[in-house]
Design an enzyme around this catalytic site. Structure first.
Site, PDB file in Angstrom:
ATOM      1  N   LEU A  79       1.311  -1.513  -0.066  1.00  0.00           N
ATOM      2  CA  LEU A  79       0.133  -0.187  -0.229  1.00  0.00           C
ATOM      3  C   LEU A  79       0.659   1.275  -0.222  1.00  0.00           C
ATOM      4  O   LEU A  79       0.219   2.965   0.105  1.00  0.00           O
ATOM      5  CB  LEU A  79      -1.218  -0.347   1.615  1.00  0.00           C
ATOM      6  CG  LEU A  79      -1.737  -0.940   1.167  1.00  0.00           C
ATOM      7  CD1 LEU A  79      -2.471  -1.449   2.433  1.00  0.00           C
ATOM      8  CD2 LEU A  79      -2.285  -1.159  -0.359  1.00  0.00           C
ATOM      9  N   CYS A  80       2.083   1.206  -0.240  1.00  0.00           N
ATOM     10  CA  CYS A  80       3.118   1.998  -0.325  1.00  0.00           C
ATOM     11  C   CYS A  80       3.024   3.218  -1.704  1.00  0.00           C
ATOM     12  O   CYS A  80       2.801   2.343  -2.977  1.00  0.00           O
ATOM     13  CB  CYS A  80       4.356   1.821  -0.249  1.00  0.00           C
ATOM     14  SG  CYS A  80       4.676   1.927   1.390  1.00  0.00           S
ATOM     15  N   HIS A  81       3.001   4.155  -1.722  1.00  0.00           N
ATOM     16  CA  HIS A  81       3.146   4.713  -2.884  1.00  0.00           C
ATOM     17  C   HIS A  81       4.054   5.156  -3.518  1.00  0.00           C
ATOM     18  O   HIS A  81       5.628   5.477  -2.711  1.00  0.00           O
ATOM     19  CB  HIS A  81       2.560   6.636  -2.485  1.00  0.00           C
ATOM     20  CG  HIS A  81       0.896   6.116  -2.318  1.00  0.00           C
ATOM     21  ND1 HIS A  81       0.369   6.105  -0.853  1.00  0.00           N
ATOM     22  CD2 HIS A  81      -0.146   6.801  -2.878  1.00  0.00           C
ATOM     23  CE1 HIS A  81      -0.813   6.234  -0.519  1.00  0.00           C
ATOM     24  NE2 HIS A  81      -1.004   6.878  -1.970  1.00  0.00           N
ATOM     25  N   MET A 115       8.446   4.594   5.185  1.00  0.00           N
ATOM     26  CA  MET A 115       8.262   3.191   5.075  1.00  0.00           C
ATOM     27  C   MET A 115       9.768   3.080   4.021  1.00  0.00           C
ATOM     28  O   MET A 115      10.482   1.654   4.602  1.00  0.00           O
ATOM     29  CB  MET A 115       7.318   2.492   4.033  1.00  0.00           C
ATOM     30  CG  MET A 115       6.034   2.302   4.729  1.00  0.00           C
ATOM     31  SD  MET A 115       6.439   1.375   6.752  1.00  0.00           S
ATOM     32  CE  MET A 115       6.450   0.181   6.316  1.00  0.00           C
ATOM     33  N   GLU A 116      10.224   3.904   3.470  1.00  0.00           N
ATOM     34  CA  GLU A 116      11.553   4.040   2.424  1.00  0.00           C
ATOM     35  C   GLU A 116      12.487   3.345   2.987  1.00  0.00           C
ATOM     36  O   GLU A 116      13.771   3.106   3.052  1.00  0.00           O
ATOM     37  CB  GLU A 116      11.379   5.354   1.296  1.00  0.00           C
ATOM     38  CG  GLU A 116      10.367   5.082   0.359  1.00  0.00           C
ATOM     39  CD  GLU A 116       8.678   5.530   0.468  1.00  0.00           C
ATOM     40  OE1 GLU A 116       7.999   4.748   0.074  1.00  0.00           O
ATOM     41  OE2 GLU A 116       8.578   5.322   2.150  1.00  0.00           O
ATOM     42  N   ASP A 130      24.083 -11.322   5.015  1.00  0.00           N
ATOM     43  CA  ASP A 130      24.540 -12.192   3.267  1.00  0.00           C
ATOM     44  C   ASP A 130      26.214 -11.995   3.906  1.00  0.00           C
ATOM     45  O   ASP A 130      26.479 -13.365   2.784  1.00  0.00           O
ATOM     46  CB  ASP A 130      23.493 -11.341   2.115  1.00  0.00           C
ATOM     47  CG  ASP A 130      23.855 -12.514   0.992  1.00  0.00           C
ATOM     48  OD1 ASP A 130      24.142 -13.694   1.181  1.00  0.00           O
ATOM     49  OD2 ASP A 130      24.786 -11.718  -0.179  1.00  0.00           O
TER      50      ASP A 130
END
Length: 163
Positions: A79-81, A115-116, A130
């Site tokens: 739901l992120c733009h 969120m970014e 990793d």
């Protein structure tokens, strides 16, 4: 009481999720800062900072992974733009038992970049894991959180970080 009245902006009246309409919001400058930590053994920290890991130089790889992660956030979080990200930084601080990762993301848009910036930190931490897993399979990623946010209707705030 409706979902909107309850503050559930990503839920329609029938209970299904949807992307919030931000077309009526003004574009403003927005910024967020997030941090996280990768915990590992001191000898592995030494290998990371000496660029002497079996997979190569971990920190530059993790920095690029974090930048790419921020850019790909709307592809990962449903739901992120999509946002025009103006600046993304990913930096590292050496700790005795790991690495502190800090990211900052800036944009000029109708919605924030929390969120970014969280995705940038998370992706950088995963890339570090990793890169070191051949020498430490028991490394731990944690303490990922937003420390500061500015811009938009809800204004600015900062969290004091515990060290």
């Amino acid at each position: 009481m409706t979902n909107t009245e309850q503050g559930l902006t990503h839920v329609r009246e029938d209970g299904s999720a949807h992307m919030v309409d931000v077309t009526g919001k003004d574009d403003t400058s927005r910024e967020a800062v997030a941090v996280g930590v990768l915990r590992t053994r001191p000898d592995v920290v030494e290998l990371m900072y000496a660029a002497d890991l079996p997979k190569g130089d971990a920190l530059p790889v993790a920095r690029i992974a974090g930048i790419m992660g921020a850019k790909k956030t709307p592809e990962l979080i449903p739901l992120c733009h999509p946002l025009p990200l103006g600046k993304i930084t990913v930096d590292f601080e050496r700790l005795d038992d790991g690495v502190r990762i800090e990211a900052k993301v800036r944009t000029r848009g109708a919605t924030g970049v929390e969120m970014e910036v969280l995705t940038a930190v998370s992706t950088a931490a995963l890339a570090l894991y990793d890169m070191i897993k051949a020498v430490d399979k028991h490394a731990v990623i944690g303490d990922i959180r937003v420390l500061a946010k500015s811009g938009g209707k809800s204004g600015s705030w900062t969290v004091e970080e515990e060290r």
